[in-house]
Design an enzyme around this catalytic site. Structure first.
Site, PDB file in Angstrom:
ATOM      1  N   LYS A  71       0.844  -1.195   0.000  1.00  8.93           N
ATOM      2  CA  LYS A  71       0.000   0.000   0.000  1.00  8.93           C
ATOM      3  C   LYS A  71       0.874   1.237   0.000  1.00  8.93           C
ATOM      4  O   LYS A  71       1.060   1.930   1.003  1.00  8.93           O
ATOM      5  CB  LYS A  71      -0.933  -0.008   1.221  1.00  8.93           C
ATOM      6  CG  LYS A  71      -2.157   0.882   0.993  1.00  8.93           C
ATOM      7  CD  LYS A  71      -3.015   0.362  -0.139  1.00  8.93           C
ATOM      8  CE  LYS A  71      -4.139   1.312  -0.501  1.00  8.93           C
ATOM      9  NZ  LYS A  71      -4.868   0.893  -1.664  1.00  8.93           N
ATOM     10  N   SER A 129      -8.606  -0.585  -5.538  1.00  9.37           N
ATOM     11  CA  SER A 129      -8.920  -0.338  -4.137  1.00  9.37           C
ATOM     12  C   SER A 129     -10.425  -0.123  -3.958  1.00  9.37           C
ATOM     13  O   SER A 129     -11.203  -1.046  -4.139  1.00  9.37           O
ATOM     14  CB  SER A 129      -8.104   0.838  -3.605  1.00  9.37           C
ATOM     15  OG  SER A 129      -7.869   0.684  -2.214  1.00  9.37           O
TER      16      SER A 129
END
Length: 583
Positions: free
Chosen positions: A187, A381
């Site tokens: 991330k 996402s």
């Protein structure tokens, strides 16, 4: 008296503004009505040019004169429909591609390319001409029967690259710091704030991603030009096609001509009798074709468009909000004529809360009728979070998706405050009354509370993915950690059900609903140009995105808008782990 004077001035000002607005309406309405009838002459050539950014759909009526007050866009749905209608229009003899600086994503470009390939099955010609070709422009143009280039032009064919800026040292020197909490080793949306160098995990995922995207582009070009993949890799690696003569010798183009010579060829191929080809531009033909039904039937398939950042609120043509999406999905769910739903997603993600709300509406909708998700350029996402709410997911090979992870970033001004002599003092009734101050370092206990929320959101995200893809939580976690995948990689890892664009998604939805003939119901509905203009005159403002795009151009616009989005992030984010510009 002062109050009455001010009141009178306000009333007069409003009346004058309304008078000017009405006068402008008459002028623009007259201009619009003068072009209502688009005339398509015999032996016409449809000229494909893309002067404006391409969105999934423009959400604007081309006859609405007040759309001129806002940053113009071209809807991919309208572009593809124009090409499909032209395929059956006997007056259109062929298509000429002229697309320097096409402002479309890779998957959108492929969708246009696919429509052109289908157009050419009729035997009509598709030619392309460029003074020069950037890589994406050439990818589109390579589908043509013949590709031509200006004698002094150049062809940009060098492979793909990505660049990420890092700000750790800048933060230390400036005093402006971003406090970061994340979950997922990939991330890396927040990595530029934590380091001055790229982590091995981020380098590995970026390298894998752009290689997969390159292979999709390369293989498409190779199939159209009948050039082996190894040869194209060698050409890109050594810039062998950098001049028109080299490009011609390598088979990347079919001719080196000036624009007038190219037009002479178009005139002969189209059977025209004048001095110049009978061109009709794409925007004009889009107006002509918009009322020509490509899909016909009594039953309906609802197409719900979700494009842009995901943010909490009503939503707009460029921001996915739960307000518009909830209304659109409920409308589709409760309409008895709608037999299936296709949701087209083009989003890097955003608010985890909004993604969850929309996921829930998709779950409710699929209990009533089939829901097929079509992924465009990016569905990462939060975009993928929404996608797993459908029955089936389709993506293009060059779609960017995955990025299953969450993070939070909070600006901190403590360093700047100390440098300029600002001291902030806090008073509160309880320990967490002032949970965070921009002017103080983040407390460890507050960071732990934030981390707990991040972990909980990540766990919920994993549960949605595991349930939607029918895999275990362990499998979902192994594919998650914020890692980004191409559409091809997502298929290989079971994150999607197949490769394809909107035509394939509609076909799948019709099959699941057991219908053969259908028309489309487009959702959601957004404000018209006049409604948006009146709202602005009533105290609203042009969005930062519209102002930057209009005043500074798309390059500066993308950079400044990206920075604005980082600074304005509220709550926990499920977002693509970087602002990725591939070139």
């Amino acid at each position: 008296m002062a109050f009455l004077r001010n009141l009178l001035a306000s009333v007069l000002g409003t009346l004058v503004a309304l008078g000017i607005l009405f006068f402008m309406f008459l002028i623009f309405a007259a201009l619009a009505s003068s072009g209502d009838e688009v005339r398509v002459k015999n032996n016409s050539v449809l000229k494909l040019e893309f002067p404006y950014p391409v969105s999934e759909y423009s959400a604007a009526d081309p006859d609405d004169p007040f759309t001129l007050f806002f940053a113009p866009k071209m809807g991919l749905d309208q572009i593809v429909q124009a090409i499909v209608v032209a395929k059956k229009d006997d007056r259109i003899k062929g298509i000429s591609i002229s697309s320097p600086f096409i402002m479309a994503g890779m998957a959108q470009t492929k969708a246009i390319r696919d429509a052109l390939e289908d157009f050419s099955t009729t035997g009509k010609f598709v030619y392309a001409y460029g003074d020069f070709y950037l890589q994406k422009d050439y990818y589109l143009s390579s589908i043509a029967d013949s590709v031509f280039i200006n004698p002094t032009g150049n062809l940009d064919f060098k492979g793909l690259a990505a660049e990420v800026l890092y700000f750790k040292d800048f933060q230390e020197k400036s005093g402006l710091k971003m406090e970061v909490v994340r979950h997922g080793k990939y991330k890396s949306a927040v990595e530029p704030f934590l380091s001055d160098t790229m982590s091995p995990e981020n380098r590995e995922q970026l390298s894998s991603l752009i290689l997969s995207l390159w292979e999709s582009m390369r293989d498409g070009i190779g199939e159209s030009r009948d050039i082996p993949a190894q040869t194209l890799d060698r050409i890109a690696d050594s810039l062998e096609a950098r001049t028109p003569e080299k490009a011609l010798a390598l088979g990347l183009v079919d001719g080196i001509v000036y624009a007038d010579q190219y037009e002479d060829k178009l005139l002969r191929e189209s059977g025209g009798s004048g001095k110049h080809p009978e061109f009709i531009n794409l925007q004009g033909y889009m107006r002509y074709s918009r009322n020509k039904s490509v899909y016909k039937g009594n039953d309906e398939i609802a197409v719900v468009y979700a494009q842009g950042e995901i943010g909490y609120g009503e939503g707009s043509p460029d921001v996915i909000g739960q307000g518009k999406m909830t209304k659109a999905l409920r409308t589709a769910r409760e309409d008895k004529d709608v037999k299936a739903v296709v949701v087209r997603i083009n989003s890097p993600g955003g608010s985890a809360l909004t993604s969850e709300i929309i996921w829930r509406e998709l779950q409710l909708t699929r209990e009533e009728k089939p829901v097929v998700i079509s992924l465009s350029d990016v569905a990462a996402s939060g975009g993928y979070y929404m996608a797993v709410g459908g029955d089936k997911i389709l993506a293009e090979p060059n779609t960017i998706t995955g990025s299953i992870g969450v993070f939070a970033t909070v600006p901190n001004l403590n360093g700047i405050a100390q440098k300029v002599g600002i001291n902030a003092e806090q008073v509160g009734t309880h320990h967490f009354s002032m949970d965070y101050s921009f002017f103080e370092p983040m407390r460890d206990d507050f960071r732990e509370v934030l981390r707990e929320g991040i972990d909980q959101s990540y766990q919920t995200f994993l549960e949605r993915v595991a349930a939607g893809r029918k895999i275990s939580m362990v499998q979902a976690d192994s594919l998650a950690q914020g890692r980004v995948w191409s559409g091809q990689q997502a298929l290989e890892n079971g994150l999607i059900d197949g490769l394809g664009g909107m035509p394939e998604a509609l076909e799948m939805a019709a099959e699941m609903a057991e219908i053969t003939n259908f028309k489309l119901k487009i959702l959601p509905r957004f404000k018209t140009g006049i409604e948006r203009l009146m709202e602005d005159l009533g105290g609203g403002q042009m969005s930062a995105e519209e102002w930057i795009a209009a005043e500074l151009g798309p390059e500066w616009g993308e950079t400044l808008i990206g920075l604005k989005q980082i600074l304005e992030q509220e709550g926990i984010q499920a977002r693509l782990p970087f602002t990725l510009k591939i070139q």
